[in-house]
Design an enzyme around this catalytic site. Sequence first.
Site, mmCIF file in Angstrom:
data_model
loop_
_atom_site.group_PDB
_atom_site.id
_atom_site.type_symbol
_atom_site.label_atom_id
_atom_site.label_comp_id
_atom_site.label_asym_id
_atom_site.label_seq_id
_atom_site.Cartn_x
_atom_site.Cartn_y
_atom_site.Cartn_z
ATOM 1 C CE1 TYR A 148 -4.222 1.080 -0.278
ATOM 2 C CE2 TYR A 148 -4.458 -1.165 0.559
ATOM 3 C CZ TYR A 148 -4.990 -0.049 -0.083
ATOM 4 O OH TYR A 148 -6.282 -0.081 -0.528
ATOM 5 C CD GLU B 253 -4.685 5.398 0.645
ATOM 6 O OE1 GLU B 253 -4.572 6.142 1.637
ATOM 7 O OE2 GLU B 253 -5.697 4.742 0.393
ATOM 8 C CG ASP C 224 -7.018 9.905 -24.547
ATOM 9 O OD1 ASP C 224 -6.020 9.151 -24.637
ATOM 10 O OD2 ASP C 224 -8.131 9.513 -24.168
ATOM 11 C CB THR D 252 -3.648 3.374 -22.472
ATOM 12 O OG1 THR D 252 -3.218 3.289 -23.829
ATOM 13 C CG2 THR D 252 -5.117 3.772 -22.430
ATOM 14 C CE LYS E 224 -6.083 1.559 -25.598
ATOM 15 N NZ LYS E 224 -7.115 2.596 -25.731
ATOM 16 N NE ARG F 259 -6.178 -4.010 -19.929
ATOM 17 C CZ ARG F 259 -6.247 -4.135 -21.253
ATOM 18 N NH1 ARG F 259 -5.546 -5.048 -21.886
ATOM 19 N NH2 ARG F 259 -7.036 -3.356 -21.950
#
Length: 423
Positions: free
Chosen positions: A47, A49, A193, A219, A222, A228
């Site tokens: 974790y 954050e 984008d 992203t 691709k 991903r």
Amino acid sequence: MQKDTAIFDLIQKEKERQMHGLELIASENFVSDQVMQAQGSIMTNKYAEGLPGKRYYGGCEIVDQSEQLAIDRAKELFGAAWANVQPHSGAQANAAVMLGVLNPGDKILGFDLSHGGHLTHGSPVNYSGKLYQPSFYGVEEETGLIDWEKIAETAEREKPKLIICGASAYSRDWNYKALREAADQVGALLMADISHPAGLIAKGMLNNPFDHCHIVTTTTHKTLRGPRGGMIMMPKDFENPYGFKTPKGELKMMSAVLDGAVFPGSQGGPLEHVIAAKAVAFFEALTPEYKTYIEQVQKNAQVMAKAFVEKGYKIISGGTDNHLMLIDLRSKGITGKVAENTLVKADITINKNMVPFDDKSPFVTSGMRVGTAALTTRGLKEADMERIVGLIDEVLTNVDNEAKISAVKQEINTWMEQYPLFS
Ligand SMILES: *Cc1c(COP(=O)(O)O)cnc(C)c1O
């Protein structure tokens, strides 16, 4: 612990499916072993954050370093001044930007989904169309191209706060300079984008959005060939001394606004295993081998487009500048749905896609979208693209001939044995 054979059997089956077939889905790719190793690593247990050096949990010394490597490599790869590599996906990256720079109800201007845009650019079924007031630009029916002056006129009329450029199914380059002028005229921010062509942009093979846009999202899975995920970047020289006026009227640095919009604004703990895999992918994308790869992607797309045209297929805009193309199947008398369902029987995967001014529903569609990023990773070259178009045409001109379809499938399965995937 008892082994979950059900899932591992399915993973094995999916692996075989990927190995045996021809992958033409424009948004897919095959990641390297080291990207997969990082993504499947023990980093998943942590974790973290917050941001490197500013976390809400202890024990982050190591993931701080790997996340910082991902940030530094992303900046180097794109020539960006700032990057946040935490968005879990492209959709999350766009959501964070909008949350940061807009108030609910503000106007946005995006590329029409049915002309090749993305759901997150204002579609009524998506948060972007529900929380904000969208208007759209599209392509010209005659040419299949975007008319940059018309966007300026639409911006003048609609007065959006944010103009979004970039697409999921547009095969031509973008005029970021004209878009920035349109944005400046109405005081809008311009976001690019680049989810699809990111790899080509990183290697200078297409116009550079970092020269003109305020914010760039992408992203990582691709053409970039990473795990991903998503990320947000800003070009050099944007963070002027006056900072950015938030929707509430406070003056803040844009980077702080966007960091805050990712966490705590729209996400909780970052996926540090995925971020480590992003760092690996950026490392790979900085190598000369990747440059050779992405140039081959573009060459393959051009040869593929030409081969389709020679077989009488109508490509929207007549060709491609990037790694993909959108094909209008109406002249062939079949729908996108039939094409997708028939090609899959021959182990060729594509996706049905709306074409501009489509008269069919998104579940049927008149088109199909194909791309060369995955095939090129597999090692296929120009002559192979011609052979593939021949096989696609054989299937699409024989949609009711099971014997012919099965023969094509056999040919592909045998052929692909020469191109092993995964070690
Ligand atoms: C693929 C894509 C996205 C969304 O990415 P996900 O990771 O699937 O959420 C966003 N914008 C564009 C233009 C895309 O092509």
